[in-house]
Each structure stands twice: as C-alpha cells, then as structure tokens.
Design a protein around this motif. Structure first.
Motif, short mmCIF file in Angstrom:
data_model
loop_
_atom_site.label_atom_id
_atom_site.label_comp_id
_atom_site.label_asym_id
_atom_site.label_seq_id
_atom_site.Cartn_x
_atom_site.Cartn_y
_atom_site.Cartn_z
N SER A 146 0.90 -1.10 -0.20
CA SER A 146 0.07 0.08 0.10
C SER A 146 1.01 1.15 0.07
N LEU A 187 -8.48 -3.76 7.83
CA LEU A 187 -8.75 -2.50 8.51
C LEU A 187 -8.96 -1.43 7.45
N TYR A 203 -7.08 -2.02 4.11
CA TYR A 203 -5.83 -2.50 4.20
C TYR A 203 -5.83 -4.03 4.68
N GLN A 205 -4.99 -7.39 5.90
CA GLN A 205 -4.10 -7.84 7.00
C GLN A 205 -3.92 -9.66 6.88
N VAL A 215 1.20 -5.38 2.98
CA VAL A 215 -0.08 -5.24 3.18
C VAL A 215 -0.50 -4.60 1.75
N LYS B 148 -7.80 -3.34 17.59
CA LYS B 148 -7.57 -4.02 16.59
C LYS B 148 -6.34 -3.27 15.92
N THR B 149 -5.27 -3.95 15.67
CA THR B 149 -4.04 -2.99 15.14
C THR B 149 -3.91 -3.57 13.53
N MET B 150 -3.13 -2.65 13.03
CA MET B 150 -2.98 -2.92 11.70
C MET B 150 -1.39 -2.71 10.97
N SER B 151 -1.17 -3.22 9.96
CA SER B 151 0.27 -3.00 9.42
C SER B 151 -0.08 -2.21 8.32
N TRP B 152 0.69 -1.55 7.65
CA TRP B 152 0.45 -1.01 6.13
C TRP B 152 1.79 -1.03 5.46
N ARG B 156 5.06 -4.56 8.26
CA ARG B 156 5.44 -5.44 9.01
C ARG B 156 6.95 -6.28 9.17
N ALA B 164 -3.43 1.79 15.09
CA ALA B 164 -4.89 1.39 14.66
C ALA B 164 -5.10 1.96 13.28
N ARG B 165 -4.40 3.00 12.68
CA ARG B 165 -4.40 3.47 11.41
C ARG B 165 -3.07 3.70 10.99
N PRO B 166 -2.65 3.80 9.79
CA PRO B 166 -1.52 4.22 9.33
C PRO B 166 -1.05 5.65 10.04
#
Lengths: 372, 719
Positions: A146, A187, A203, A205, A215, B148-152, B156, B164-166
């Motif tokens: 992304s 998310l 995005y 996951q 991602v 909830k966590t995220m990667s972008w 990772r 939580a968001r980028p």
C-alpha cells in the motif's frame, strides 16, 4: 457468499455546480505538491470561489456509466496499475477474483485494477427495485504494498470522476472488514460522499487464514452508485450507459433489465436445488483432489476456480431459501477450508518458483538468505 | 520552563479508539516523565480523527541528578579472605562490579535486610531533557491501547510496527526545537497540517501557541469537549428550524465528535409519510448507519428532519442536505419494506423458525430456550401466587418473547429486539400486557436503564436471564476477569434488581433448581452434577446481589452500607429471599442513619452476644433452653421479660415488608438497654453450671431474634 456486506441501496446526488465550473480536467497528480507549496491564502485567491477551501478542483462529472469505468481505468493505469479483465467464474465480489485473493498473498508486488461483475443471487428484485441488483459491477483496485499517499491518490480518483471531496463531504468512516469464508480480514473505512458509501477502502491484514507480510490496499468502488450520483438519477435502470456518436443514449436498463428479471426468476424459483447441492459436493471434491495432485504439484489455480464454483452454488441455494441457519455455518466452513487450502498451496507454489516477481531490495527484505 | 508538544498525525482513526488512547497517553506520559526525573506541569492529551496530541507545560530542561545506592551480594559471598588475611573479590563480587560498571574502590559495606552486603553509590548526572524525550516518547507509543491493530505497506517486515491506522506524520517540539522521534515509518519534524481539505499544506510551528493558532486557521478544533459543544449548539439551532430540538443522544454525540476535525452540521428533511413507522426504527436507521441526529418536538415525537454533521465546509449545503436525505430515504424505504413484510404474518408465526436459530451450540436453539423460559416463568408465577389470568399472560409473553428475532427489521437492527416484538404483538391484537411484556423482558437493557413496569416482562425477564446463567455456567463458561462474553454478570444484576423492585418473594435456590431441571428435561447439561451446578449458580448470583443492595441503599441516601449489606446477607435467611434481604438492609441502614452513635453501641452489644455464644459453643457448652425459674438477677429477668415481649408480638399482619422489617429493627433497638444492663450486672459464665446454662440459653433466644435480621458481628463499629 458475498465478500462484503450486502450491497447497500444505491443513491444519487444532484450534479455539482461547482464541479461543472471547475477549470481543470487533470487536477489529480500534481495536487499534493501544489497544496504544500502554497499558503492557504494564496490558494484561496487563485481558486474559484466555490472551491475556495478545497485542496484541488474536480474534473467535470463523468456523464455515462462507461465513462466512469474509462476514467478510473485511465487514472489507475497512470498510477502504475495493470488493467486486467474480470474472472470467468461467478464471484460475489472482486475480492474473490484470483487477481486479488491469491495475489495479495506473499511478498511479490502487485498493482492491478479491473471491473468485476459481481453476482449476489439473493439481492435480485426482478428488475423492479431501483437500487437492488443480483448482478452489478465493482471497480476493484489492489495496490501492494500500500502506498504512503494512497488516501490522496484515492481522493484524486474521485476528483477525476467529478466529485469534489469538500462539496460532497467525503469522509473516511471506520469499517473493519472480515470475510470468514475467505479467512480474510482487513482494517480501513467505508468512504462516504454525502452520507452514501461509495467505496470500501481496506488494508488487507489476512487472507486465506494467512498473515500478509506485505499489506495490500483494496479499493472497491460501487460503480452503479457512483454513476447514479454523477448522473443525478434515482433509478439504476435510468443510468446512461453510453451516448453513441449518433447521439443515441443506451441505458443501464437496455443492457441489463432483462437479465435481472430472468435471473431473479431463476435464482429464486427455478434453480434446481438437487443439482446445486450435487454440484456443490462435486466442485468441492474436485477442488480437494486438485490440491492434492502430486505431479507437477498442486493445481492451485484450477482448484481455486472450483472453490469459487462451490461458493456460487451455495449462494444460489441461499437465494432459493433451502439452506437453514444451522446448515449455513457448515457450508461456509467447507468453502473456507477450500479457500485456505488454495491460499496455502498458492503461496507454496510461488515460494517454490522463488517469488519470480520480487525485485532486488525487496528480495533482501522478504526472502532473507535467498539467492537473489 | 519549556513546553513539550507531540502530535501523531494519522489516517482517519476509529472514533472509539480516540478517547481511550488519549486517556492512556495523558497518564502514561505523566508517569514516564516522572520516572525519568523530569518535573513537569500539566499533561494534556487531546485529539481528532486525524491526530493524537500531547501537550505538557513546564517540563524541566534537565533531568534531576540521580544518586542511588546499589546493594550487591552479602559481603561474605562477595569477598574471600586469604590465609594471610587479604581479601579478594569472588566471582560474585566481580559480577556485581561488572554489571554496574564499578571499580573495587567504589565498594563499601552496609547492613542489608539479610546481613551485611556490599554496596556502591551510583551517580548519574541529569541529562538534558531534549536528549531523553525521544526515547521516552518512543517507549510510550507502542503501548497505546488498540483493540485491533494493523500494518501498512511493508511495515510488518521493515519496522515491526503496528497501530490503529497508518501514521502519516509526527510533530515533536520541546522548548521550540524539533525532536527526532521515530514511530512506525515516520520520523518527527516541526510541521503539522490543518484540515484534510481546507488546509492540507504543511505548516511549521515553534510553540504550542503557534500550533494552536495554526490548527484554528487550519479548520481544526483540537478540543473534544469543544467539538461536542459546537455540535450540540449548532445542531440544536438547526433542529429549531425544523420545529423541534435534538433527540438527546449522548452516545451518538460521543461518536460523532470523533468523526470530524471540525463539525459542520447541516439540517436535512424527510417525508412525513415515514413517520408512520415506529420511532425506534426510524431513530435506528438514522443513528446506526448514518450517524444522523433525530429531531423531536416538545412531546418527544419525531419531526420529519435530521441533522448530519459534515466534516468539511461544503459550499453547497442544500445539495449536501438533499444528498444525505436521499440516502436516508432509501434506508427508510428498506426499513418500510421489512416493516410491511414482517406484519404480513403474525409474530407467533416466527416461533417455528426459532428452531433454526442457535442460542448456544451445547444449549440448543432459541426454540428450546423459549420452552425453558415458558416453564420457568410459569413456575415462578405460581410460586408468587399470580392469579390464573395473569399466569396466562406470562405464558403468552414467554412464548412470543423471542419471535421478533426472525423478523426482517430486527435482523437489520438487532438493538430493536423486543421493541419490534411489542409493535408486532400490538398489531396482531395480542393483549397489551403481553405486548409490553415482550419489550420489557429485556429490561434493564443496560446498567442504569429502567426496569420492567409490568409483571409479565419482569417474570419472563428473570426466567430468560436465569436460564442463560444456569446454561452458560453449566457448560463451564463462567466469566473470568474482564471477560464475560455472555454478559452473565449483567444478567445476574438485572435479575436481582427486578426481583427486589417487584418484591417477588420466592426462593432463589428453588428457581435455580427449576432452571436446571428445565435443561435436564431437554436432555441437556445431563453430564453435569445438578447439585453442584445449583450451588455454583446461587453462589454466582449471591456475588452480584451484594452490589445491587449497596447501590439500592445508596440510592435512598444510605451510603456506605456495605457492612450492613454483609450483615443482612449473613442473616438466617441468607440471600434466598431477595426483597426481604433488601428490606432488612434498608431498615438497619436507616436505623444507623437515625441513631448515629447509639447504633454503634447497639451493634457492639449484639456483637458481644454473638461472641460469648461462639466461645461457649467452642468449649462444647451448648446453651440449653432457658428455664426462667433459674434466672436470679433482676437484670436477667428484665431481659427475659423484654425478649418474650418481642417474641410474643410476632409478625404483625397487614403491613408491608419494609414496614415489617423497620419495626423489627426498632424492636431490637428497644431491647438494647436490657441487654446492656444484663451484661453490666450478670456474669454469664457463672460457676453454677445450671445458672450458666440458663444464661447461655437466654442469650441464644436473643441471638435467635437477632439473626433473623442480621449477623451483627459483620457490622463495622468505627463511625
């Protein structure tokens, strides 16, 4: 089964006076730089009054259905996306197309855009409901990894269609997406314009039960809705699909109304449930068999296509109302197992090929110790 | 002193993430600064969907110097003494030096907790705050609570960071100078940005006041309370234009304030014809999907209007209102479609479809749950002696209470369960008490919400909750810690509140026993020991009742009644008859409030009764029945007379429970002088065994009266 939430009712908006007045046809790519280079005051002076506050201006509205598609394709092609074509198997959403479901796995970069005709048998309304269709079009974009400025890129794509984010109060509203049958989760947001969801922005996951090392961002535009918005029509069948050089207008109804009627009858009344149950079992068995082929190794792509056929057979059975609530979970579980099997085998097959689309620096990051 | 400014710029954060994250940051940064020996002023955390901001006033420019004593191993272990008397460090001693970068000359000996140990002073000069702060902030950021966590991007793989968001940008300023803080794939600088559309340019800032001014110019309202107030004021003004006011909706306001960086409310209207649908359905359509505020008139009736809070200053407000109204109309049309088709069949026709809905895998379907609720509700109704016609209504309410779960509207809006049941039941011509009972069996819907007003909803609601509690405990899924996925605690609290409020006099244990047997009739939970399950369920309920009783006392102005609740719960009847326990708590707490110090001596006196008897029983001296002829002293005769007077009066008839227990408490209070005099004049443990036994017997008779009300040994004597 549907990849996303039920397709919400489509709505439209009045054509934008500001957008029509907007001077530039090509605002998108330069936006950010312009915005950062100038002070707000300078921009306020330079911009026409109606867009005084906005960071850029929108193009004139796309006035036909096909123009929306053409502009999105051109826009994303310019951003480096491959323009590919829909899958040949019925899918509930563009996410199930292998160009998304399989390609988001693993470290190989992948950017792609395509229209996906999406089948939701239970959503058919015999061509009578102005907003609901058993077959509709999504415009699907996948960008992996992304990009940092993906939100700005996306907003520019709306401007390219003639939607000014300020005038139409475009907002990013939390929407965590989960698709149990695909073992997929992401998310992101649903993007609102004038309170209407016009895009799902996710995005990724997880997919096929696997964590994703890179991602992908997925943009799913609801094409009918966007077009109804831009053309200011209340009924999807009134959309202008195209205006021919002769001046003749072809409507969405001209193209699809008969489909909706016939397929609604088929999905709700005539589909042979015995055949469909049998097909589900056969497709499932075939997919499993293909995943276990030893020479030259699992036939992942054919297996995946059979998994999709399973999923569609199940969707029609659902529309026929012959799957009880308790049985439903069982069928979804069987499709999920197939999807996971395909995802795992696909990733293994790409690894066995040395992730051929991975380039130098990425190779070092993702495949440590490999012979790049 | 310098100020610290830290801003995390993000892609749009989830509304529900923002408040907890800011609360955490405020506390964590405060603590981290203190731990880093950086005295500081107020820590403020504020934010919007696109930024979390921490501002700290008056941070010390340098850390305070540190001098601390490090203690090592015992001297006997750290040193070894050679034959010539010279001492050398052992491996343990060397290890202590090495670990703390010391030399042998630093060491001295000091008396530790376990004898003499080696020790040294560690001195650390304070470093400039600017050198310490980046690592300090970097340490706090990963701990921000995130459901909830995220990667972008390649996050990772490359920087092992999730959020939580980028994250888009970081701003970190200390005393006007930029700090280099790294988080995720971003390094902080000295620039911020305004509103996404109205002021996207990067703006350089060198102070908090400049920063605040930049945000204001940039169409961002940083303060959450201020955004909330703006929404309330502006939206209410708009609502007035539509001939009403905003329907108060604090939870929605809390969400909406975190959906925009600056609110721009717009009034929209919809067609009057939609007002034929239930108000709750329309409100759900507006709030759940669209986050619109509803508009009501003075009588609480909906007006055909709504307020949408836009996130930017659209130059085309009318088009914006019309566009949002169009979305709402489509949603209303959908709702109207479900509402119409739902009413084509009676509510009761949904019952067979409950067989398809699983309540819980091991506990069966909702149809089976309905059967159990019917049985248990009827049983309870008979236990409290409801007349036949009311029992019929209870039975019908129980039969229909879950039927709306298969309707289209509830499928779309689960929070309308019960409300649609009531609406459809009325439409079908069910008795009004049944319609209301269906809705009310879910009451209280959340902590502090109203309780059922009718018997039908109350009885069915109790049965539904007891069935859930027994079932879930039966499959071994009791709540643990903060995890209570089936909301059993809330169910238990709801049960207790209803039973007490309705003054339902029945045995809790009997009800639980019946609930267990209802499962067993269906061949469920048949591998579980029923006696153990009954015991653990009663114990679980008991655990929640205490809080309910304390809260009820407090609601009557009787605060701090915890000890009295414990005393009342330990009385003879235990917690089996909840309205009675509640009445005794109220009577005693009120007595304490009225009597003040006198109550303390009363409790002390009665405590003494219990203590003497307990000691006697320990010695194997079982008090015999009292023989009045054996009593010799005036004081003991007087007590005997007073006690028999109270006993003889018995329970008055025709007074309600509260009055009964209030009189009981007053009786005890009147006994106190006699008891005090008895203790003054009489030695209970007399040498003459017959006399001693008579006196013990007298006290046992007294105790018998006391434990009817409370176990006074649990009452706190300190005022």
């Amino acid at each position: 089964m549907p990849a996303k939430k039920k397709q919400p009712a489509a709505k439209k908006r009045p054509a934008s006076a500001a957008a029509r007045r907007a001077p530039s046809k090509k605002p998108a790519r330069a936006n950010k730089k312009v915005a950062t280079a100038r002070t707000p005051a300078a921009r306020a002076k330079a911009a026409p009054p109606s867009t005084r506050f906005s960071s850029s201006t929108a193009a004139p509205p796309a006035t036909t259905f096909q123009e929306v598609i053409l502009r999105l394709q051109r826009f994303w092609a310019n951003k480096g996306c491959l323009i590919v074509q829909p899958t040949r198997t019925e899918v509930g959403a563009g996410t199930l197309n292998k160009h998304t479901f399989l390609r988001v796995l693993g470290p190989e970069p992948w950017s792609v855009a395509y229209v996906e005709p999406s089948s939701r048998p239970a959503d058919g309304r015999y061509g009578e409901n102005p907003n609901r269709l058993q077959h509709y079009y999504q415009f699907q974009v996948i960008l992996k990894p992304s990009p940092k400025d993906i939100q700005e890129q996306y907003l520019d794509s709306l401007r390219e269609l003639g939607i000014d984010p300020v005038a139409f109060d475009v907002r990013f509203v939390e929407d965590d997406w989960e698709h149990p049958a695909l073992g997929a989760a992401g998310l992101g947001w649903e993007v609102w314009a004038q309170g209407m969801e016009v895009t799902q922005f996710t995005y990724f996951q997880q997919c096929g039960g696997l964590d994703l090392p890179r991602v992908s961002v997925e943009l799913t535009y609801g094409l009918e809705r966007l077009a109804m918005y831009l053309q200011n029509v209340e009924n999807v069948y009134d959309l202008v699909w195209a205006q021919l050089p002769s001046g003749q207008k072809i409507s969405y109804g001209d193209v699809h109304k008969q489909d909706e009627l016939e397929w609604s009858h088929y999905n709700f009344k005539h589909a042979d449930t015995g055949t469909l149950f049998a097909q589900f079992n056969q497709f499932e068995a075939e997919a499993k068999r293909l995943l276990d082929v030893a020479e030259p190794g699992a036939l992942v792509l054919p297996a995946y296509e059979h998994a999709l056929k399973c999923s569609h057979a199940f969707n029609v059975l659902q529309a026929r109302g012959v799957v009880s609530q308790t049985e439903r979970a069982g069928y979804i579980g069987r499709v999920r197992d197939l999807a996971r099997g395909c995802a795992e085998r696909y990733l293994a097959s790409r690894a066995a090929r040395g992730f051929p689309m991975l380039t130098g620096a990425d190779r070092a990051l993702f495949v440590e110790g490999s012979h790049a | 002193m310098p100020e610290l400014l830290f801003e995390i710029g993000c892609e749009e954060l989830p509304a529900g993430f923002i408040d907890p994250a800011l609360a955490f940051l405020e506390g964590a940064i405060d603590q981290a600064l203190t731990a880093a020996r950086l005295p500081h002023g107020r820590v403020l955390a504020e934010g919007t969907p696109r930024r979390l901001v921490v501002i700290v006033d008056d941070v010390a420019a340098r850390q305070a110097d540190l001098e601390e004593e490090l203690q090592g191993p015992p001297a006997s272990v750290a040193w070894s003494e050679g034959a010539d008397g010279t001492r050398t460090l052992t491996a343990a001693g060397e290890g202590f030096l090495k670990k703390n970068s010391l030399v042998a000359g630093d060491l001295y000996e000091v008396a530790g907790k376990k004898g003499t140990v080696i020790a040294a002073k560690r001195r650390e000069a304070g470093r400039p705050a600017a050198d310490v702060l980046p690592a300090l902030l970097e340490g706090v950021l990963p701990k921000i609570p995130c459901k909830k966590t995220m990667s972008w991007g390649d996050g990772r793989a490359s920087h092992k960071q999730v959020f939580a968001r980028p994250v888009q940008w970081l701003l970190a300023l200390f005393g006007g100078r930029a700090l280099a803080v790294r988080f995720a794939d971003v390094t902080s600088g000295h620039t911020t940005r305004g509103h996404r559309y109205h002021a996207p340019a990067e703006v350089s800032v060198t102070s908090v006041s400049q920063y605040r001014a930049a945000l204001e110019r940039g169409q961002v309202v940083l303060d959450r309370a201020e955004r909330k107030q703006m929404i309330r004021d502006l939206a209410d003004r708009l609502a007035k234009q539509a001939g009403g006011g905003l329907l108060p909706d604090e939870p929605l306001l809390e969400i909406v304030k975190n959906l925009v960086e600056k609110p721009f409310p717009v009034l929209g209207r919809f067609e009057e014809r939609f007002l034929e649908m239930p108000k709750e359905l329309l409100v759900s359509e507006m709030r759940e999907h669209q986050k619109y505020f509803a508009v009501v008139d003075g009588a609480g009736q909906l007006r055909p209007a709504f307020v949408v809070v836009a996130g930017s200053d659209s130059p085309q407000k009318d088009a914006l209102a019309a566009g949002n109204a169009r979305v709402l109309r489509a949603r209303f049309e959908d709702g109207a479609f479900y509402f119409r088709t739902d009413r084509e069949r009676p509510l009761a026709a949904g019952a067979p479809r409950l067989k398809d809905m699983v309540f819980q895998r091991e506990l069966g379907t909702l149809a089976e749950k309905t059967e159990r609720i019917q049985a248990l509700a009827t049983h309870q109704g008979m236990r409290i002696g409801l007349p036949q016609p009311v029992l019929v209504g209870v039975f019908r309410t129980a039969a229909l209470c879950k039927c709306d779960l298969v309707t289209g509207v509830v499928n779309e809006f689960p929070e309308l369960q019960g409300i649609m049941g009531r609406t459809y039941a009325r439409h079908d011509g069910e008795p009004e008490v049944v319609a209301v009972g269906i809705e009310e069996h879910y009451a209280p819907r959340h902590a502090g919400a109203s309780l059922p007003t009718g018997i039908e909803g109350a009885i069915v609601g109790i049965a539904d909750r007891l069935d859930t509690i027994v079932g879930i405990l039966g499959i071994g899924k009791a709540p643990t810690g903060s995890a209570d996925p089936f909301a059993l605690r809330r169910a238990a609290i709801g049960c207790a509140q209803i039973i007490i409020a309705q003054r339902f006099r029945f045995s809790l244990e009997d009800a639980v026993t019946f609930a267990v047997s209802a499962y067993r009739t269906q061949k469920k939970l048949d591998k579980v020991d029923p006696v153990a399950l009954i015991r653990s369920t009663v114990e679980f309920l008991r655990g929640r009742v205490r809080g309910v009783l304390v809260e009820r006392a407090a609601a009557q102005g009787l605060t701090g009644a915890e000890d009295i609740v414990d005393a009342a719960m330990a009385a003879r009847g235990g917690v089996d008859d909840l309205p009675d326990v509640d009445a005794r708590v109220t009577a005693l707490a009120r007595l304490r409030a009225d009597q003040g110090a006198a109550f303390v001596s009363l409790a002390a006196t009665f405590k003494r009764v219990g203590n003497i008897l307990a000691q006697a029983r320990q010695k194997g001296l079982a008090p015999a029945a009292v023989d009045p002829a054996r009593l010799v002293d005036d004081a003991e005769r007087a007590l005997y007379d007073a006690l028999t007077g109270v006993e003889a009066r018995g329970a008055p008839t025709g007074v309600d429970l509260a009055e009964l227990r209030a009189r009981g408490a007053a009786d005890l209070a009147r006994l106190r002088p006699s008891v005090d005099r008895f203790f003054d004049k009489v030695l209970v443990m007399a040498d003459d065994p017959a006399l001693r036994d008579a006196r013990l017997g007298l006290l046992a008779r007294l105790e018998d009266q006391l434990v009817e009300v409370a176990d006074f040994t649990k009452v706190q004597l300190e005022a």
